[in-house]
Design a protein around this motif. Structure first.
Motif, PDB file in Angstrom:
ATOM      1  N   ASP A  19       1.132  91.705  86.440  1.00 10.47           N
ATOM      2  CA  ASP A  19      -0.096  91.156  85.863  1.00 10.47           C
ATOM      3  C   ASP A  19      -0.740  90.085  86.744  1.00 10.47           C
ATOM      4  N   SER A  20      -0.015  89.603  87.725  1.00 12.27           N
ATOM      5  CA  SER A  20      -0.580  88.571  88.607  1.00 12.27           C
ATOM      6  C   SER A  20      -1.633  89.144  89.556  1.00 12.27           C
ATOM      7  N   HIS A  21      -1.622  90.476  89.758  1.00 12.96           N
ATOM      8  CA  HIS A  21      -2.606  91.105  90.656  1.00 12.96           C
ATOM      9  C   HIS A  21      -3.095  92.417  90.048  1.00 12.96           C
ATOM     10  N   GLU A  80       9.847  89.310  83.982  1.00 14.80           N
ATOM     11  CA  GLU A  80       9.448  88.934  85.339  1.00 14.80           C
ATOM     12  C   GLU A  80       8.641  90.050  85.984  1.00 14.80           C
ATOM     13  N   ALA A  99       2.712  93.803  94.458  1.00 10.26           N
ATOM     14  CA  ALA A  99       3.111  93.457  93.082  1.00 10.26           C
ATOM     15  C   ALA A  99       3.736  94.665  92.401  1.00 10.26           C
ATOM     16  N   PRO A 125       0.816  89.022  99.019  1.00 14.24           N
ATOM     17  CA  PRO A 125       0.515  89.293  97.605  1.00 14.24           C
ATOM     18  C   PRO A 125      -0.698  90.207  97.454  1.00 14.24           C
ATOM     19  N   TRP A 151      -0.463 100.289  91.611  1.00 12.19           N
ATOM     20  CA  TRP A 151      -0.498  99.401  90.446  1.00 12.19           C
ATOM     21  C   TRP A 151      -0.597 100.221  89.162  1.00 12.19           C
ATOM     22  N   ARG A 198      11.014  90.808  97.161  1.00  8.39           N
ATOM     23  CA  ARG A 198      10.422  89.518  96.804  1.00  8.39           C
ATOM     24  C   ARG A 198       9.711  88.906  98.006  1.00  8.39           C
ATOM     25  N   GLN A 248       5.768  87.854  98.337  1.00  9.77           N
ATOM     26  CA  GLN A 248       5.394  86.466  98.591  1.00  9.77           C
ATOM     27  C   GLN A 248       4.549  86.309  99.855  1.00  9.77           C
ATOM     28  N   ASP A 290       6.772  92.250  84.464  1.00  9.22           N
ATOM     29  CA  ASP A 290       5.432  92.245  83.870  1.00  9.22           C
ATOM     30  C   ASP A 290       4.577  91.127  84.448  1.00  9.22           C
ATOM     31  N   ASP A 291       5.174  89.957  84.601  1.00  8.25           N
ATOM     32  CA  ASP A 291       4.430  88.816  85.138  1.00  8.25           C
ATOM     33  C   ASP A 291       3.963  89.091  86.564  1.00  8.25           C
ATOM     34  N   VAL A 292       4.826  89.680  87.366  1.00  6.25           N
ATOM     35  CA  VAL A 292       4.467  90.001  88.749  1.00  6.25           C
ATOM     36  C   VAL A 292       3.318  91.005  88.769  1.00  6.25           C
TER      37      VAL A 292
END
Length: 365
Positions: free
Chosen positions: A175-177, A169, A132, A127, A185, A120, A124, A171-173
């Motif tokens: 999809d953020s990049h 979570e 990711a 990024p 990726w 994490r 952070q 998936d969200d991480v």
């Protein structure tokens, strides 16, 4: 008795060192080690030229230096080296760095969650599609640790809830990049498709990832396991067709090796027999011979022996022990613990040794 105990006891006897009690007859395992000059090498020790890089990655993990890992991984990707084990160099870099995380028992959820902290922190502070993907993969592993390995009907509601929260979570991480051109990726995007339960979606994402490196044996072996009927596959043709297609795309570098390595994924599945598959044993054996001619690492020989045991070809296994098999690599073999894996390889080789003894007895008769 552990392997070290077997070896040290035998060594003491061979070199005449005094023992406090009268010597007992050698155990079957001790005789095996003596008669066939066996020894053991751990998987990550088998390529001496790469040991300094392995040690650097272990130090980087201890320091939480994910940036050093990223540099090493991307340099290995750019270099394109296929190692003596037939595996991509970058796959080994990843395994070396994440070894403590990946070797946690499947159901050690608290330990996995504690180890999520540096993942994490990396995401952070840096990024990117790479960080990711790295964090999302770790979240996915932890989700399955929370779920546990029991059949679905035995999983508690709170376990399901925790599992689903972590998958979301992840998936969200990811999809953020988004970056479909980034190898890490793309690989992570492929892995999450397994959770969608659709063979076609999973296969399509695999094809996109595979285009980025046709020679990635790890990717193909992991895919082979998931397209068995126990998981997303429809029938035995899915694995067989994939293995034969993979050969056509990799033959100039691996011969029939990809057929052997893809079919070898069958050995990781409990209560799964040769008769349940369309596996061609003759092609498997030729595939491993092609691999050994190109990639002589001990792990390849152990994969060959493990596959012969699964196929029930004790005669061929005996030939291997008599002429070429000398190094045991425990990580290749079936078992939940190191001790179980070592016991499995000993049991397998003892069967082969029995065949050789029967052959010798027939010649003496």
């Amino acid at each position: 008795m552990g392997f070290k105990d077997i070896f040290s006891t035998l060594r003491n006897r061979m070199f005449g060192r005094a023992e406090s009690t009268p010597a007992e007859p050698l155990s079957p395992q001790e005789r095996l080690v003596r008669d066939y000059d066996l020894y053991l090498i751990d998987l990550y020790d088998e390529i001496p030229a790469l040991v300094p890089q392995r040690d650097a990655m272990r130090i980087a993990w201890g320091n939480g230096d994910f940036e050093a890992y990223q540099r090493a991984f991307e340099a290995a990707r750019a270099g394109g080296m296929i190692t003596e084990s037939g595996r991509p160099h970058y796959s080994l870099v990843k395994d070396w760095f994440f070894e403590p995380f990946l070797e946690l028992p499947d159901e050690e959820a608290p330990a996995h969650e504690e180890m999520l902290k540096p993942f994490r922190a990396f995401f952070q502070r840096s990024p990117s599609p790479f960080s990711a993907a790295t964090y999302a993969d770790a979240l996915r592993v932890t989700a399955f640790a929370r779920r546990g390995t029991a059949y679905g009907r035995f999983v508690r509601p709170e376990q399901w809830k925790s599992y689903e929260e972590l998958l979301k979570e992840a998936d969200d991480v990811l999809d953020s990049h988004p970056d479909p051109e980034n190898f890490s990726w793309r690989m992570s995007d492929y892995r999450r498709a397994a959770n969608e339960g659709s063979f076609e979606i999973f296969k399509a994402r695999f094809e996109r990832a595979w285009l980025l490196d046709r020679y990635n044996v790890d990717l193909c072996r992991a895919h082979a396991r998931m397209i068995m009927p126990r998981w997303l596959g429809r029938d035995a043709h899915d694995l067989e067709n994939f293995a034969r297609r993979a050969v056509e795309l990799t033959r100039e570098r691996f011969g029939l090796g990809f057929y052997a390595l893809i079919q070898q994924a069958n050995t990781d599945v409990g209560d799964h027999e040769l008769a349940d598959t369309l596996c061609d044993p003759a092609l498997v054996k030729q595939g491993f011979e092609d691999l050994l001619a190109r990639f002589p690492a001990p792990s390849v020989m152990n994969l060959y022996a493990d596959m012969l045991e699964w196929m029930g070809d004790t005669e061929a296994l005996a030939d291997l022990l008599e002429t070429r098999f000398r190094v045991m690599v425990p990580q290749i073999w079936y078992g939940d613990t190191r001790g179980e894996k070592i016991s499995y390889v000993f049991d397998t080789l003892l069967e082969a040794a029995d065949v050789l003894e029967q052959r010798r007895a027939r010649k003496r008769a």
